[in-house]
Design a protein around this motif. Structure first.
Motif, PDB file in Angstrom:
ATOM      1  N   SER A  82       0.964  -1.315  -0.028  1.00 24.88           N
ATOM      2  CA  SER A  82       0.119  -0.004   0.197  1.00 24.88           C
ATOM      3  C   SER A  82       0.927   1.254   0.167  1.00 24.88           C
ATOM      4  CB  SER A  82      -1.041  -0.101   1.153  1.00 24.88           C
ATOM      5  OG  SER A  82      -1.880  -1.068   1.214  1.00 24.88           O
ATOM      6  N   LEU A  83       2.032   1.143   0.600  1.00 30.24           N
ATOM      7  CA  LEU A  83       2.710   2.443   0.674  1.00 30.24           C
ATOM      8  C   LEU A  83       3.606   2.511  -0.572  1.00 30.24           C
ATOM      9  CD1 LEU A  83       4.254   4.555   2.314  1.00 30.24           C
ATOM     10  CD2 LEU A  83       5.915   3.057   3.064  1.00 30.24           C
ATOM     11  N   LEU A  84       4.051   1.475  -1.176  1.00 35.79           N
ATOM     12  CA  LEU A  84       4.555   1.611  -2.457  1.00 35.79           C
ATOM     13  C   LEU A  84       3.317   2.216  -3.458  1.00 35.79           C
ATOM     14  CD1 LEU A  84       7.040   0.943  -4.092  1.00 35.79           C
ATOM     15  CD2 LEU A  84       6.109  -1.323  -4.494  1.00 35.79           C
ATOM     16  N   TYR A  85       2.139   1.568  -3.560  1.00 34.06           N
ATOM     17  CA  TYR A  85       1.287   2.194  -4.308  1.00 34.06           C
ATOM     18  C   TYR A  85       1.129   3.758  -4.080  1.00 34.06           C
ATOM     19  CZ  TYR A  85      -0.258  -2.615  -5.571  1.00 34.06           C
ATOM     20  OH  TYR A  85      -0.355  -4.022  -6.245  1.00 34.06           O
ATOM     21  N   GLU A  86       1.135   4.169  -2.760  1.00 32.85           N
ATOM     22  CA  GLU A  86       0.882   5.511  -2.461  1.00 32.85           C
ATOM     23  C   GLU A  86       2.172   6.314  -3.047  1.00 32.85           C
ATOM     24  OE1 GLU A  86       1.177   7.636   1.484  1.00 32.85           O
ATOM     25  OE2 GLU A  86      -0.779   6.734   1.584  1.00 32.85           O
ATOM     26  N   MET A  87       3.332   5.716  -3.237  1.00 34.97           N
ATOM     27  CA  MET A  87       4.380   6.619  -3.772  1.00 34.97           C
ATOM     28  C   MET A  87       4.328   6.604  -5.034  1.00 34.97           C
ATOM     29  SD  MET A  87       7.499   4.864  -1.459  1.00 34.97           S
ATOM     30  CE  MET A  87       7.660   5.376   0.249  1.00 34.97           C
ATOM     31  N   ASP A  88       3.955   5.486  -5.827  1.00 34.41           N
ATOM     32  CA  ASP A  88       3.907   5.319  -7.267  1.00 34.41           C
ATOM     33  C   ASP A  88       2.484   4.803  -7.755  1.00 34.41           C
ATOM     34  OD1 ASP A  88       4.219   5.230 -10.158  1.00 34.41           O
ATOM     35  OD2 ASP A  88       6.020   4.078  -9.827  1.00 34.41           O
ATOM     36  N   ARG A  89       1.574   5.618  -8.287  1.00 37.25           N
ATOM     37  CA  ARG A  89       0.203   4.875  -8.714  1.00 37.25           C
ATOM     38  C   ARG A  89       0.381   3.975  -9.751  1.00 37.25           C
ATOM     39  NH1 ARG A  89      -3.219   5.588  -4.488  1.00 37.25           N
ATOM     40  NH2 ARG A  89      -3.004   7.658  -3.415  1.00 37.25           N
ATOM     41  N   SER A 144      10.319   7.726  -1.687  1.00 35.86           N
ATOM     42  CA  SER A 144      11.195   7.356  -2.378  1.00 35.86           C
ATOM     43  C   SER A 144      10.861   5.775  -2.600  1.00 35.86           C
ATOM     44  CB  SER A 144      12.672   7.325  -1.963  1.00 35.86           C
ATOM     45  OG  SER A 144      13.722   6.612  -2.625  1.00 35.86           O
ATOM     46  N   PRO A 145      10.502   5.235  -3.544  1.00 40.72           N
ATOM     47  CA  PRO A 145      10.335   3.759  -3.783  1.00 40.72           C
ATOM     48  C   PRO A 145      11.613   3.001  -3.840  1.00 40.72           C
ATOM     49  CG  PRO A 145       9.042   4.965  -5.482  1.00 40.72           C
ATOM     50  CD  PRO A 145       9.843   5.795  -4.725  1.00 40.72           C
ATOM     51  N   SER A 146      12.646   3.645  -4.295  1.00 39.56           N
ATOM     52  CA  SER A 146      14.031   2.853  -4.224  1.00 39.56           C
ATOM     53  C   SER A 146      14.436   2.744  -2.892  1.00 39.56           C
ATOM     54  CB  SER A 146      15.034   3.666  -5.047  1.00 39.56           C
ATOM     55  OG  SER A 146      15.104   5.076  -4.572  1.00 39.56           O
ATOM     56  N   LEU A 147      14.560   3.752  -2.081  1.00 42.74           N
ATOM     57  CA  LEU A 147      14.923   3.578  -0.535  1.00 42.74           C
ATOM     58  C   LEU A 147      13.793   2.641   0.171  1.00 42.74           C
ATOM     59  CD1 LEU A 147      15.618   7.258   0.694  1.00 42.74           C
ATOM     60  CD2 LEU A 147      17.286   5.036   0.646  1.00 42.74           C
ATOM     61  N   LEU A 148      12.468   2.461  -0.268  1.00 39.10           N
ATOM     62  CA  LEU A 148      11.585   1.588   0.275  1.00 39.10           C
ATOM     63  C   LEU A 148      12.191   0.066   0.238  1.00 39.10           C
ATOM     64  CD1 LEU A 148       9.050   1.294   1.813  1.00 39.10           C
ATOM     65  CD2 LEU A 148       7.910   0.974  -0.331  1.00 39.10           C
ATOM     66  N   LEU A 154       2.151  -4.204  16.858  1.00 36.80           N
ATOM     67  CA  LEU A 154       2.483  -3.006  16.027  1.00 36.80           C
ATOM     68  C   LEU A 154       1.716  -2.807  14.798  1.00 36.80           C
ATOM     69  CD1 LEU A 154       6.205  -3.161  17.137  1.00 36.80           C
ATOM     70  CD2 LEU A 154       4.646  -1.493  17.622  1.00 36.80           C
ATOM     71  N   SER A 155       1.438  -4.116  13.850  1.00 35.94           N
ATOM     72  CA  SER A 155       1.037  -4.018  12.454  1.00 35.94           C
ATOM     73  C   SER A 155      -0.644  -3.467  12.628  1.00 35.94           C
ATOM     74  CB  SER A 155       0.896  -5.382  11.995  1.00 35.94           C
ATOM     75  OG  SER A 155       2.027  -5.837  11.727  1.00 35.94           O
ATOM     76  N   LEU A 156      -1.070  -3.955  13.834  1.00 38.13           N
ATOM     77  CA  LEU A 156      -2.473  -3.423  14.117  1.00 38.13           C
ATOM     78  C   LEU A 156      -2.419  -1.962  14.175  1.00 38.13           C
ATOM     79  CD1 LEU A 156      -5.582  -4.141  14.186  1.00 38.13           C
ATOM     80  CD2 LEU A 156      -5.080  -4.546  16.751  1.00 38.13           C
ATOM     81  N   THR A 157      -1.653  -1.357  15.108  1.00 33.23           N
ATOM     82  CA  THR A 157      -1.427  -0.073  15.316  1.00 33.23           C
ATOM     83  C   THR A 157      -1.277   0.705  14.081  1.00 33.23           C
ATOM     84  OG1 THR A 157      -0.615  -0.339  17.509  1.00 33.23           O
ATOM     85  CG2 THR A 157      -0.169   1.475  16.843  1.00 33.23           C
ATOM     86  N   ALA A 158      -0.395   0.279  13.410  1.00 35.81           N
ATOM     87  CA  ALA A 158       0.412   0.764  12.085  1.00 35.81           C
ATOM     88  C   ALA A 158      -1.096   0.817  11.141  1.00 35.81           C
ATOM     89  CB  ALA A 158       1.248   0.213  11.306  1.00 35.81           C
ATOM     90  N   GLY A 159      -1.895  -0.148  11.121  1.00 33.59           N
ATOM     91  CA  GLY A 159      -2.895   0.165  10.386  1.00 33.59           C
ATOM     92  C   GLY A 159      -4.028   1.086  10.650  1.00 33.59           C
ATOM     93  N   VAL A 160      -4.147   1.142  11.900  1.00 30.72           N
ATOM     94  CA  VAL A 160      -5.127   2.171  12.561  1.00 30.72           C
ATOM     95  C   VAL A 160      -4.601   3.685  12.418  1.00 30.72           C
ATOM     96  CG1 VAL A 160      -6.121   3.218  14.713  1.00 30.72           C
ATOM     97  CG2 VAL A 160      -6.116   0.621  14.474  1.00 30.72           C
ATOM     98  N   ILE A 161      -3.255   3.797  12.389  1.00 32.10           N
ATOM     99  CA  ILE A 161      -2.721   5.162  12.063  1.00 32.10           C
ATOM    100  C   ILE A 161      -2.658   5.291  11.007  1.00 32.10           C
ATOM    101  CG2 ILE A 161      -0.486   6.449  12.388  1.00 32.10           C
ATOM    102  CD1 ILE A 161       0.284   4.774  14.943  1.00 32.10           C
ATOM    103  N   SER A 162      -2.555   4.322  10.006  1.00 33.92           N
ATOM    104  CA  SER A 162      -2.674   4.823   8.671  1.00 33.92           C
ATOM    105  C   SER A 162      -3.985   5.194   7.848  1.00 33.92           C
ATOM    106  CB  SER A 162      -2.141   3.414   7.705  1.00 33.92           C
ATOM    107  OG  SER A 162      -3.151   2.640   7.646  1.00 33.92           O
ATOM    108  N   ASP A 163      -5.097   4.661   8.792  1.00 37.22           N
ATOM    109  CA  ASP A 163      -6.360   5.163   8.272  1.00 37.22           C
ATOM    110  C   ASP A 163      -6.563   6.629   8.737  1.00 37.22           C
ATOM    111  OD1 ASP A 163      -7.311   3.114   6.723  1.00 37.22           O
ATOM    112  OD2 ASP A 163      -8.817   2.283   8.325  1.00 37.22           O
ATOM    113  N   ALA A 164      -5.964   7.053   9.904  1.00 40.19           N
ATOM    114  CA  ALA A 164      -6.254   8.371  10.503  1.00 40.19           C
ATOM    115  C   ALA A 164      -5.212   9.334   9.815  1.00 40.19           C
ATOM    116  CB  ALA A 164      -5.987   8.158  11.805  1.00 40.19           C
TER     117      ALA A 164
END
Length: 400
Positions: free
Chosen positions: A239-246, A302-306, A355-365
């Motif tokens: 999802s982060l990669l898609y957000e960086m480059d549609r 930066s997708p390359s840094l990802l 942490l993954s669950l927390t990251a998902g909640v933060i990403s929505d907000a």
């Protein structure tokens, strides 16, 4: 020293490798869904937080299974636990083949988590049993690398199929189903002797002997931060990669996850003759560097840094995982090994799930990028603390 009773079986190297196949197949099933979530999201219209809950329900099943499967396997044997677990994984795979709603995805992921938990604990112990006392480090290497290789192969295969097939779910999980059925056949023919009868309750919490507690703590201190970072790439990395480059393709998204787990696999083979103190230290430092790269990638779009972050974090996870399971494989008696594997896995997967669950909640907000940066800071601090702790007690670490 282990007695002959503590060593259920010694077999050929060929069977040691074959015994790792079910581990690969379960992790392929577990993680092939990673890049297909975008397909299900498009068809079913669920949110990013729902996606995180689908990932979290898998972890719930995994943790519940880890608490039970390891100790039960040490009491009644490997096959009586592995065969039902693989049958459950087949059922979960069939559900994924025909899933058309979020409840179906939740059910399949829960079943997959239960099956994976059983394989992590008693499947890895089965590899050690077949390897015998003189191949314990090889057994740890093969079973640990099988976990991360399967974790990377699943998303890569699914991403490549999704990039070319209009309906990728059917060919992906149809192929995985064949792999799972082959694994069932392998387990039925594994040269494992029955476990000797032992006193005590059948159901109990997993644990390690008191003298091996330091081994468990050291393994968790490196494995848990790396696994948490790897779990982020499995749940939200695409999802982060898609957000960086549609324009990102599913094959590229699958390659991101594959990069992390390929690094985790290769680092274990590269470190197989390295001292465990160096592996533990290197794993912690690699995770710290990976989190720095993740923060830079998310903040700089930066997708390359990802991809750099994925490789470094994967290497950190692989090193910590290999060191942790090697410490247990070489020190814990065979009749306690599945429970010990469960203890290490619970200690690593529980914070990863939270942490993954927390990251998902933060990403929505606040967005996936902000969620990645927050996760990177927290895990970098945790991994750095682990590296400092290892440095302080380096002279007292076991030399295996």
């Amino acid at each position: 020293m282990r007695s002959a009773e503590d060593t259920p079986n010694v077999s050929s190297v060929r069977w040691v490798w074959l015994a790792a196949v079910p581990i690969v197949s379960l992790f392929v099933l577990s993680n092939a869904a990673t890049v297909l979530y975008a397909v299900w999201q498009r068809d079913m219209g669920f949110s990013q937080s729902t996606l995180t809950w689908i990932f979290a329900i898998y972890i719930v099943g995994l943790l519940a299974s880890l608490l039970i499967a390891g100790p039960v396997s040490d009491r009644i044997g490997r096959k009586p636990v592995l065969l039902p677990a693989l049958a459950l994984s087949v059922a979960g795979c069939v559900i994924l083949l025909f899933a058309s709603s979020v409840p179906a995805l939740l059910a399949a992921r829960l079943m997959t988590g239960v099956a994976v938990g059983a394989v992590v604990s008693c499947g890895m112990a089965a590899v050690a049993d077949i390897a015998g006392p003189h191949r314990r480090r090889l057994a740890a290497l093969l079973s640990s690398s099988a976990m991360v290789f399967g974790s990377g192969l699943g998303p890569l295969f699914a991403g490549l199929v999704a990039n070319t097939a209009p309906d990728p779910v059917t060919p992906v999980f149809g192929t995985v189903l064949v792999l799972l059925l082959a694994s069932l056949l392998i387990v039925t023919r594994m040269p494992l002797k029955p476990q000797p009868r032992r006193e005590g309750p059948l159901i109990r919490l997993p644990s390690v002997p008191r003298e091996q507690l330091i081994h468990l703590v050291l393994g968790i201190s490196v494995f848990a931060p790396g696994l948490s970072g790897g779990s982020f790439f499995l749940s939200l990395g695409p999802s982060l990669l898609y957000e960086m480059d549609r324009e990102t393709s599913t094959a590229t998204a699958g390659s991101l996850v594959f990069a992390a787990f390929t690094a985790a696999t290769l680092v274990q083979f590269a470190a197989r003759r390295t001292s465990l103190p160096r592996i533990l230290t290197g794993g912690s430092l690699s995770t710290v560097a990976g989190m720095a790269a993740l923060y830079a990638a998310a903040s700089g779009n930066s997708p390359s840094l990802l991809f750099v972050a994925a490789v470094l974090i994967g290497a950190g996870q692989g090193a910590g995982q290999f060191a942790g399971f090697t410490l247990l494989n070489t020190a814990v008696p065979a009749h306690r090994l599945a429970a010990a594997n469960s203890s290490l896995s619970v200690g690593a997967y529980l914070p990863a799930a939270m942490l993954s669950l927390t990251a998902g909640v933060i990403s929505d907000a606040a967005g996936v990028a902000f969620s990645a940066m927050a996760l990177a800071v927290g895990l970098a601090i945790t991994a750095a603390a682990g590296a400092i702790g290892i440095a302080l007690i380096r002279d007292r670490l076991p030399r295996i």
